[in-house]
Design a protein around this motif. Sequence first.
Motif, mmCIF file in Angstrom:
data_model
loop_
_atom_site.group_PDB
_atom_site.id
_atom_site.type_symbol
_atom_site.label_atom_id
_atom_site.label_comp_id
_atom_site.label_asym_id
_atom_site.label_seq_id
_atom_site.Cartn_x
_atom_site.Cartn_y
_atom_site.Cartn_z
ATOM 1 N N ARG A 218 -49.245 -7.357 19.896
ATOM 2 C CA ARG A 218 -50.194 -6.477 20.582
ATOM 3 C C ARG A 218 -49.545 -5.119 20.870
ATOM 4 O O ARG A 218 -48.321 -5.023 21.007
ATOM 5 N N PRO A 219 -50.359 -4.065 20.954
ATOM 6 C CA PRO A 219 -49.804 -2.743 21.277
ATOM 7 C C PRO A 219 -48.952 -2.782 22.540
ATOM 8 O O PRO A 219 -49.302 -3.416 23.532
ATOM 9 N N GLY A 220 -47.802 -2.113 22.460
ATOM 10 C CA GLY A 220 -46.865 -2.067 23.578
ATOM 11 C C GLY A 220 -45.836 -3.182 23.554
ATOM 12 O O GLY A 220 -44.871 -3.146 24.308
ATOM 13 N N GLU A 221 -46.021 -4.159 22.685
ATOM 14 C CA GLU A 221 -45.087 -5.280 22.589
ATOM 15 C C GLU A 221 -44.089 -5.033 21.452
ATOM 16 O O GLU A 221 -44.367 -4.277 20.527
ATOM 17 N N PRO A 222 -42.914 -5.674 21.516
ATOM 18 C CA PRO A 222 -41.837 -5.381 20.557
ATOM 19 C C PRO A 222 -42.215 -5.566 19.087
ATOM 20 O O PRO A 222 -41.837 -4.752 18.251
ATOM 21 N N ASN A 223 -42.933 -6.617 18.744
ATOM 22 C CA ASN A 223 -43.259 -6.836 17.331
ATOM 23 C C ASN A 223 -44.356 -5.902 16.834
ATOM 24 O O ASN A 223 -44.457 -5.664 15.631
ATOM 25 N N HIS A 224 -45.144 -5.351 17.740
ATOM 26 C CA HIS A 224 -46.104 -4.333 17.324
ATOM 27 C C HIS A 224 -45.335 -3.127 16.803
ATOM 28 O O HIS A 224 -45.619 -2.618 15.718
ATOM 29 N N ASP A 225 -44.367 -2.690 17.581
ATOM 30 C CA ASP A 225 -43.574 -1.532 17.160
ATOM 31 C C ASP A 225 -42.818 -1.817 15.866
ATOM 32 O O ASP A 225 -42.746 -0.973 14.985
ATOM 33 N N ALA A 226 -42.272 -3.011 15.732
ATOM 34 C CA ALA A 226 -41.453 -3.352 14.562
ATOM 35 C C ALA A 226 -42.280 -3.553 13.289
ATOM 36 O O ALA A 226 -41.807 -3.246 12.203
ATOM 37 N N PHE A 227 -43.501 -4.064 13.405
ATOM 38 C CA PHE A 227 -44.266 -4.422 12.215
ATOM 39 C C PHE A 227 -45.541 -3.601 11.996
ATOM 40 O O PHE A 227 -45.928 -3.389 10.852
ATOM 41 N N LEU A 228 -46.195 -3.172 13.056
ATOM 42 C CA LEU A 228 -47.518 -2.565 12.899
ATOM 43 C C LEU A 228 -47.556 -1.050 13.085
ATOM 44 O O LEU A 228 -48.417 -0.389 12.502
ATOM 45 N N ARG A 229 -46.657 -0.499 13.872
ATOM 46 C CA ARG A 229 -46.716 0.942 14.162
ATOM 47 C C ARG A 229 -46.727 1.746 12.859
ATOM 48 O O ARG A 229 -45.883 1.585 12.001
ATOM 49 N N GLY A 230 -47.756 2.602 12.730
ATOM 50 C CA GLY A 230 -47.883 3.469 11.559
ATOM 51 C C GLY A 230 -48.480 2.788 10.338
ATOM 52 O O GLY A 230 -48.648 3.427 9.298
ATOM 53 N N ARG A 231 -48.814 1.508 10.443
ATOM 54 C CA ARG A 231 -49.341 0.775 9.287
ATOM 55 C C ARG A 231 -50.777 0.306 9.503
ATOM 56 O O ARG A 231 -51.283 -0.481 8.721
ATOM 57 N N THR A 232 -51.419 0.792 10.578
ATOM 58 C CA THR A 232 -52.775 0.338 10.871
ATOM 59 C C THR A 232 -53.759 1.492 10.858
ATOM 60 O O THR A 232 -53.393 2.641 11.115
ATOM 61 N N GLU A 233 -55.007 1.160 10.557
ATOM 62 C CA GLU A 233 -56.098 2.132 10.640
ATOM 63 C C GLU A 233 -56.751 2.070 12.007
ATOM 64 O O GLU A 233 -57.079 3.094 12.585
ATOM 65 N N THR A 234 -56.984 0.845 12.498
ATOM 66 C CA THR A 234 -57.615 0.674 13.798
ATOM 67 C C THR A 234 -56.968 -0.484 14.541
ATOM 68 O O THR A 234 -56.443 -1.425 13.940
#
Length: 150
Positions: A18-34
């Motif tokens: 989820r946004p703000g959680e460590p794996n969001h930053d590691a895996f999703l940041r900059g790779r999502t549209e919404t």
Amino acid sequence: MTARNPHHLPFFVYGTLRPGEPNHDAFLRGRTETEEPGRLAGAVLYDGPGYPYAVAEPGGTGLVSGELVTARPESYDRLLQELDELEEYVPGDPASLYVRVEREALRLRDGAALRAWVYVAGPAVAERLRARGRRIDGGDWLGHRRPAGR
């Protein structure tokens, strides 16, 4: 603009992605549209060692809070592979920690039902959690980890 591949489902995430959680930053940041708030019905949450498990509850009234995340088309295939590895999901292996399943999730802003990938506890893990796990009341892992007033 290229048409979206209909097999590229959004992901319903409810824990460390989820946004703000460590794996969001590691895996999703900059790779999502919404990324938008959503709910998953027919499942309950259990506390794990630093992360939650969603456990299917067919016919149940459980709701899990999270986000519906739509990956950028150019990132999708690699992201799917990386998330499978993160969640220790091996297709066809009943010992997988999590299994990736296609489920209907609700988008909160308009109540629309969307098909999405969600990682739920694998069969052996789910059985153990149902027997002696610690259920997260309310189905919101972030709220469980961050009690009011903190």
